[in-house]
Design a protein around this motif. Structure first.
Motif, short mmCIF file in Angstrom:
data_model
loop_
_atom_site.label_atom_id
_atom_site.label_comp_id
_atom_site.label_asym_id
_atom_site.label_seq_id
_atom_site.Cartn_x
_atom_site.Cartn_y
_atom_site.Cartn_z
N LEU A 78 0.83 -1.20 0.00
CA LEU A 78 0.00 0.00 0.00
C LEU A 78 0.87 1.25 0.00
O LEU A 78 0.62 2.19 -0.77
CB LEU A 78 -0.93 0.00 1.21
CG LEU A 78 -1.85 1.21 1.35
CD1 LEU A 78 -2.76 1.36 0.14
CD2 LEU A 78 -2.66 1.10 2.62
N ASP A 79 1.92 1.27 0.85
CA ASP A 79 2.82 2.42 0.91
C ASP A 79 3.51 2.65 -0.44
O ASP A 79 3.62 3.78 -0.91
CB ASP A 79 3.86 2.22 2.01
CG ASP A 79 4.68 3.47 2.25
OD1 ASP A 79 4.08 4.55 2.43
OD2 ASP A 79 5.92 3.37 2.25
N THR A 80 3.94 1.57 -1.08
CA THR A 80 4.57 1.66 -2.40
C THR A 80 3.62 2.27 -3.41
O THR A 80 3.98 3.16 -4.18
CB THR A 80 5.04 0.27 -2.88
OG1 THR A 80 5.95 -0.26 -1.92
CG2 THR A 80 5.68 0.32 -4.24
N TYR A 81 2.38 1.81 -3.40
CA TYR A 81 1.38 2.34 -4.34
C TYR A 81 1.08 3.81 -4.05
O TYR A 81 0.95 4.62 -4.98
CB TYR A 81 0.09 1.53 -4.28
CG TYR A 81 0.18 0.15 -4.89
CD1 TYR A 81 1.36 -0.38 -5.37
CD2 TYR A 81 -0.96 -0.66 -4.97
CE1 TYR A 81 1.43 -1.66 -5.92
CE2 TYR A 81 -0.91 -1.92 -5.52
CZ TYR A 81 0.29 -2.42 -6.00
OH TYR A 81 0.33 -3.68 -6.54
N LEU A 82 0.95 4.15 -2.77
CA LEU A 82 0.68 5.54 -2.41
C LEU A 82 1.82 6.45 -2.86
O LEU A 82 1.59 7.55 -3.38
CB LEU A 82 0.45 5.68 -0.90
CG LEU A 82 -0.84 5.07 -0.37
CD1 LEU A 82 -0.85 5.10 1.16
CD2 LEU A 82 -2.06 5.80 -0.92
N GLN A 83 3.06 6.00 -2.68
CA GLN A 83 4.22 6.77 -3.15
C GLN A 83 4.20 6.92 -4.66
O GLN A 83 4.47 8.01 -5.19
CB GLN A 83 5.52 6.12 -2.68
CG GLN A 83 5.78 6.28 -1.19
CD GLN A 83 7.07 5.61 -0.76
OE1 GLN A 83 7.95 5.37 -1.57
NE2 GLN A 83 7.17 5.32 0.53
N MET A 85 1.72 7.00 -6.54
CA MET A 85 0.64 7.92 -6.92
C MET A 85 0.91 9.34 -6.42
O MET A 85 0.10 10.23 -6.65
CB MET A 85 -0.68 7.41 -6.36
CG MET A 85 -1.13 6.07 -6.93
SD MET A 85 -1.44 6.13 -8.70
CE MET A 85 -2.79 7.26 -8.78
N GLY A 86 2.03 9.54 -5.72
CA GLY A 86 2.35 10.87 -5.18
C GLY A 86 1.45 11.29 -4.04
O GLY A 86 1.22 12.48 -3.83
N MET A 87 0.94 10.33 -3.32
CA MET A 87 -0.02 10.63 -2.26
C MET A 87 0.63 10.71 -0.88
O MET A 87 -0.05 11.03 0.09
CB MET A 87 -1.15 9.59 -2.28
CG MET A 87 -1.93 9.60 -3.57
SD MET A 87 -3.18 8.31 -3.67
CE MET A 87 -4.38 8.90 -2.47
N VAL A 88 1.93 10.40 -0.78
CA VAL A 88 2.65 10.54 0.50
C VAL A 88 3.95 11.26 0.29
O VAL A 88 4.51 11.33 -0.74
CB VAL A 88 2.93 9.19 1.19
CG1 VAL A 88 1.72 8.70 1.94
CG2 VAL A 88 3.47 8.16 0.24
#
Length: 88
Positions: A78-83, A85-88
């Motif tokens: 999830l963290d990888t995907y969020l990164q 997507m530029g969300m974190v």
């Protein structure tokens, strides 16, 4: 009636009673399950009225059911995907 049919009657009666017992147990458990589901719904409603986010509570309950390693792996993905997507 043949001897085979005659000998199978007690077995058939036993199987019939066993089947009825199994069905009765399943029906009782289904009733219990429905009552428990209703109780859980009430707890979530109570928590919402106390200002808690029900969606977050459901997520925590689901996560606590997971193995720690499985949960860590899911959080990493999830963290990888969020990164990505530029969300974190």
């Amino acid at each position: 009636m043949s001897e085979i049919g005659h000998n199978s009657e007690p077995v058939a009666a036993f199987a019939k009673e066993q089947l009825k017992s199994i069905i009765d147990r399943i029906e009782r458990l289904e009733e219990d399950k429905a009552a428990i589901a209703s109780d859980i719904k009430d707890v979530y409603a109570e928590s919402k009225s106390n200002g808690f986010d029900v969606k977050a509570l459901r997520t925590i309950v689901r996560m606590r059911k997971q193995d720690a390693g499985e949960r860590e792996q899911q959080e990493m993905v999830l963290d990888t995907y969020l990164q990505a997507m530029g969300m974190v």
